[in-house]
Motif scaffolding. Structure first.
Motif, PDB file in Angstrom:
ATOM      1  N   GLY A   1      -4.781 -10.116 -72.404  1.00 13.77           N
ATOM      2  CA  GLY A   1      -5.514 -10.748 -73.486  1.00 13.77           C
ATOM      3  C   GLY A   1      -6.819 -11.357 -73.000  1.00 13.77           C
ATOM      4  O   GLY A   1      -7.422 -10.877 -72.039  1.00 13.77           O
ATOM      5  N   PRO A   2      -7.282 -12.436 -73.649  1.00 17.34           N
ATOM      6  CA  PRO A   2      -8.573 -13.034 -73.288  1.00 17.34           C
ATOM      7  C   PRO A   2      -8.609 -13.498 -71.837  1.00 17.34           C
ATOM      8  O   PRO A   2      -7.591 -13.919 -71.274  1.00 17.34           O
ATOM      9  N   ALA A   3      -9.797 -13.448 -71.235  1.00 16.76           N
ATOM     10  CA  ALA A   3      -9.956 -13.860 -69.840  1.00 16.76           C
ATOM     11  C   ALA A   3     -10.066 -15.372 -69.701  1.00 16.76           C
ATOM     12  O   ALA A   3      -9.823 -15.916 -68.628  1.00 16.76           O
ATOM     13  N   TYR A   4     -10.471 -16.061 -70.765  1.00 14.38           N
ATOM     14  CA  TYR A   4     -10.433 -17.529 -70.754  1.00 14.38           C
ATOM     15  C   TYR A   4      -9.796 -17.996 -72.056  1.00 14.38           C
ATOM     16  O   TYR A   4      -9.997 -17.412 -73.114  1.00 14.38           O
ATOM     17  N   TYR A   5      -9.006 -19.047 -71.950  1.00 13.07           N
ATOM     18  CA  TYR A   5      -8.205 -19.501 -73.092  1.00 13.07           C
ATOM     19  C   TYR A   5      -7.600 -20.854 -72.748  1.00 13.07           C
ATOM     20  O   TYR A   5      -7.673 -21.319 -71.602  1.00 13.07           O
ATOM     21  N   SER A   6      -6.977 -21.481 -73.725  1.00 11.20           N
ATOM     22  CA  SER A   6      -6.289 -22.749 -73.484  1.00 11.20           C
ATOM     23  C   SER A   6      -5.025 -22.799 -74.326  1.00 11.20           C
ATOM     24  O   SER A   6      -4.863 -22.042 -75.285  1.00 11.20           O
ATOM     25  N   PHE A   7      -4.137 -23.694 -73.956  1.00 13.27           N
ATOM     26  CA  PHE A   7      -2.907 -23.895 -74.721  1.00 13.27           C
ATOM     27  C   PHE A   7      -2.334 -25.261 -74.366  1.00 13.27           C
ATOM     28  O   PHE A   7      -2.702 -25.871 -73.351  1.00 13.27           O
TER      29      PHE A   7
ATOM     30  N   VAL B   1       0.743 -31.631 -72.176  1.00 13.85           N
ATOM     31  CA  VAL B   1      -0.372 -31.348 -71.272  1.00 13.85           C
ATOM     32  C   VAL B   1      -1.215 -30.225 -71.865  1.00 13.85           C
ATOM     33  O   VAL B   1      -0.681 -29.277 -72.455  1.00 13.85           O
ATOM     34  N   HIS B   2      -2.528 -30.324 -71.715  1.00 12.90           N
ATOM     35  CA  HIS B   2      -3.432 -29.270 -72.161  1.00 12.90           C
ATOM     36  C   HIS B   2      -3.837 -28.435 -70.947  1.00 12.90           C
ATOM     37  O   HIS B   2      -4.269 -28.977 -69.919  1.00 12.90           O
ATOM     38  N   PHE B   3      -3.688 -27.119 -71.048  1.00 13.63           N
ATOM     39  CA  PHE B   3      -3.998 -26.198 -69.961  1.00 13.63           C
ATOM     40  C   PHE B   3      -5.205 -25.343 -70.342  1.00 13.63           C
ATOM     41  O   PHE B   3      -5.283 -24.835 -71.465  1.00 13.63           O
ATOM     42  N   ILE B   4      -6.127 -25.180 -69.393  1.00 14.04           N
ATOM     43  CA  ILE B   4      -7.330 -24.377 -69.628  1.00 14.04           C
ATOM     44  C   ILE B   4      -7.488 -23.365 -68.491  1.00 14.04           C
ATOM     45  O   ILE B   4      -7.503 -23.740 -67.316  1.00 14.04           O
ATOM     46  N   THR B   5      -7.592 -22.104 -68.853  1.00 16.82           N
ATOM     47  CA  THR B   5      -7.900 -21.054 -67.884  1.00 16.82           C
ATOM     48  C   THR B   5      -9.371 -20.692 -68.011  1.00 16.82           C
ATOM     49  O   THR B   5      -9.839 -20.333 -69.096  1.00 16.82           O
ATOM     50  N   ILE B   6     -10.100 -20.797 -66.906  1.00 16.92           N
ATOM     51  CA  ILE B   6     -11.543 -20.553 -66.875  1.00 16.92           C
ATOM     52  C   ILE B   6     -11.818 -19.240 -66.143  1.00 16.92           C
ATOM     53  O   ILE B   6     -11.255 -18.981 -65.075  1.00 16.92           O
TER      54      ILE B   6
ATOM     55  N   ALA C   1     -20.310 -16.336 -59.070  1.00 14.62           N
ATOM     56  CA  ALA C   1     -19.483 -17.329 -59.756  1.00 14.62           C
ATOM     57  C   ALA C   1     -20.320 -18.052 -60.798  1.00 14.62           C
ATOM     58  O   ALA C   1     -21.262 -18.772 -60.458  1.00 14.62           O
ATOM     59  N   SER C   2     -19.960 -17.849 -62.056  1.00 16.49           N
ATOM     60  CA  SER C   2     -20.755 -18.432 -63.137  1.00 16.49           C
ATOM     61  C   SER C   2     -19.990 -18.325 -64.447  1.00 16.49           C
ATOM     62  O   SER C   2     -19.148 -17.438 -64.617  1.00 16.49           O
ATOM     63  N   LEU C   3     -20.270 -19.233 -65.376  1.00 15.87           N
ATOM     64  CA  LEU C   3     -19.772 -19.150 -66.747  1.00 15.87           C
ATOM     65  C   LEU C   3     -20.949 -18.831 -67.654  1.00 15.87           C
ATOM     66  O   LEU C   3     -22.002 -19.480 -67.555  1.00 15.87           O
TER      67      LEU C   3
ATOM     68  N   CYS D   1      -6.781 -27.607 -65.364  1.00 14.30           N
ATOM     69  CA  CYS D   1      -7.603 -26.400 -65.449  1.00 14.30           C
ATOM     70  C   CYS D   1      -7.249 -25.447 -64.311  1.00 14.30           C
ATOM     71  O   CYS D   1      -6.802 -25.874 -63.243  1.00 14.30           O
ATOM     72  N   GLY D   2      -7.470 -24.168 -64.550  1.00 12.95           N
ATOM     73  CA  GLY D   2      -7.293 -23.164 -63.513  1.00 12.95           C
ATOM     74  C   GLY D   2      -8.496 -22.238 -63.476  1.00 12.95           C
ATOM     75  O   GLY D   2      -9.029 -21.856 -64.518  1.00 12.95           O
TER      76      GLY D   2
END
Length: 398
Positions: free
Chosen positions: A122-128, A133-138, A154-156, A179-180
């Motif tokens: 699925g998406p390469a960045y997301y949260s849940f 706890v709030h988790f964020i994949t960057i 390395a950049s967003l 965050c990860g």
């Protein structure tokens, strides 16, 4: 049910279905407050049969620990051939599986570089949200051209930055955030390596430049971010900046499975493994776990003591405290003698011949020691007050 609750439960249902796990069997995120996460990174399944075999054993080991879910921070090696092998491997996990793309999961010349990742996860960045706890994949991978070849920087991109700002803003102030990201935002790896090159299959080591890293740190520090989990470096390094702990965690593959069937270490000479994140009523802690054939019971080790030493005015002593954060202090003593401060070890070592974190050294006068067996003890104090004490026997030549 609000939007965030919907996304949380939808993510668990999606992962349950994708992993051949019944969504009904997934834990109810609203009821759980105490849970564990298995954090893995840098499996590099493209290394062949030995990678598949050893990773399979690590999966079985993680299953026995019964974490609530697994979070993979990339470099699975989602190439056309090895990607299918990896997807077959993770079917062995008995819990939901989250993923983040690493630089080795990006197709450098594809019109959609994340095609295989998107199709698989699925998406390469997301949260849940889960368990309070709030988790964020960057996704910190950007395809750029360098010296006539495509590679990763390395950049967003602006869209992800805007999304990240909005996502953080929507999190209730009291909710802790983890965050990860694959490529570390905070790391001394490149500096310790002298800005050098990666092995031949990746000529430039991707990194966040100072301004990009500072932008992300400042953004995260405006919110209740407690922990940022990072991969890529194949080592343990822990640094706290503006109240956030940034943790580069040891790779599952150690140094790209170079030891074959044998004992495998990362570039910092830490036994290969993973990390367990413990959440207890919103309080977050974590611990490094060595794995399978590279399992150890100690929290560190001395080097150079296998053979008898010759008594001298300046005998080198080096201690590797596997998961000591930056800023830790150490001391050592021989037998019941006085404690002597140890200094950060600055010599180059390990597989890639670089300065390694969490290593301490001193030069000891051993001329007064009689021949035979003696006891060496290291005492390491972490910035949070954690004490690690390890001892080892050694022999003075007669």
């Amino acid at each position: 049910m609000d939007r965030r609750q919907f996304l949380s439960l939808s993510a668990m249902a999606y992962l349950g279905a994708a992993r051949n796990i019944s969504a009904a069997a997934a834990p109810n995120a609203r009821d759980v407050r105490d849970f564990d996460i298995a954090f893995i990174t840098d499996v590099h399944i493209e290394r062949g049969k030995i990678a598949v075999s050893k990773f399979g054993k690590t999966i079985a080991e993680i299953n026995s620990l019964k974490p609530t879910f697994v979070w993979d921070m990339g470099d699975m090696s989602l190439y056309p051939k090895s990607g299918k092998v990896y997807l077959d491997c993770i079917k062995q996990f008995r819990m939901p599986f989250y993923a983040c793309p690493g630089n080795h999961d990006i197709a450098l010349y594809d019109t959609n570089p994340r095609r295989l990742f998107n199709d698989s996860f699925g998406p390469a960045y997301y949260s849940f949200d889960f368990g309070g706890v709030h988790f964020i994949t960057i996704d910190g991978n950007k395809v750029v051209e360098r010296q006539g070849k495509n590679t990763i920087d390395a950049s967003l991109d602006p869209r992800q930055i805007a999304w990240l700002k909005a996502d953080l803003q929507a999190v209730p102030q009291q909710t802790p955030i983890i965050c990860g990201v694959h490529i570390p935002i905070v790391s001394t790896y490149i500096k310790r390596r002298g800005g050098g090159a990666f092995p031949g299959d990746f000529p430039i080591a991707p990194q966040f430049n100072e301004s990009r890293a500072e932008e992300l740190i400042n953004l995260l520090a405006q919110h209740n971010v407690k922990l940022v989990l990072q991969g890529h470096a194949h080592e343990n390094e822990r640094t706290t900046v503006k109240g956030i702990e940034f943790v580069s965690s040891i790779s599952v593959c150690g140094c790209w499975w170079r030891s074959g069937e044998g004992f495998e270490r990362g570039v910092d000479n830490v036994p290969r493994g993973y990390r367990i994140i413990e959440v207890r009523a919103g309080r977050i802690s974590h611990r490094y776990v060595s794995s399978c054939e590279s399992k150890v019971d100690s929290r560190g080790e001395f080097s150079g003591l296998d053979n008898p030493i010759i008594a001298a005015k300046s005998t080198p002593i080096v201690f590797n405290c596997y998961d000591a954060p930056n800023g830790s202090t150490a001391k050592a003593r021989i037998d019941s003698g006085p404690w002597t401060p140890m200094q950060p070890y600055t010599e180059k070592g390990g597989y890639v011949k670089m300065q390694m974190p969490h290593h301490f050294s001193l030069r000891a006068d051993t001329t007064a020691l009689v021949g035979g067996k003696h006891r060496l003890t290291a005492h390491v104090t972490w910035p949070d007050g954690t004490i690690v004490i390890e001892s080892a026997n050694f022999t003075v030549a007669t």
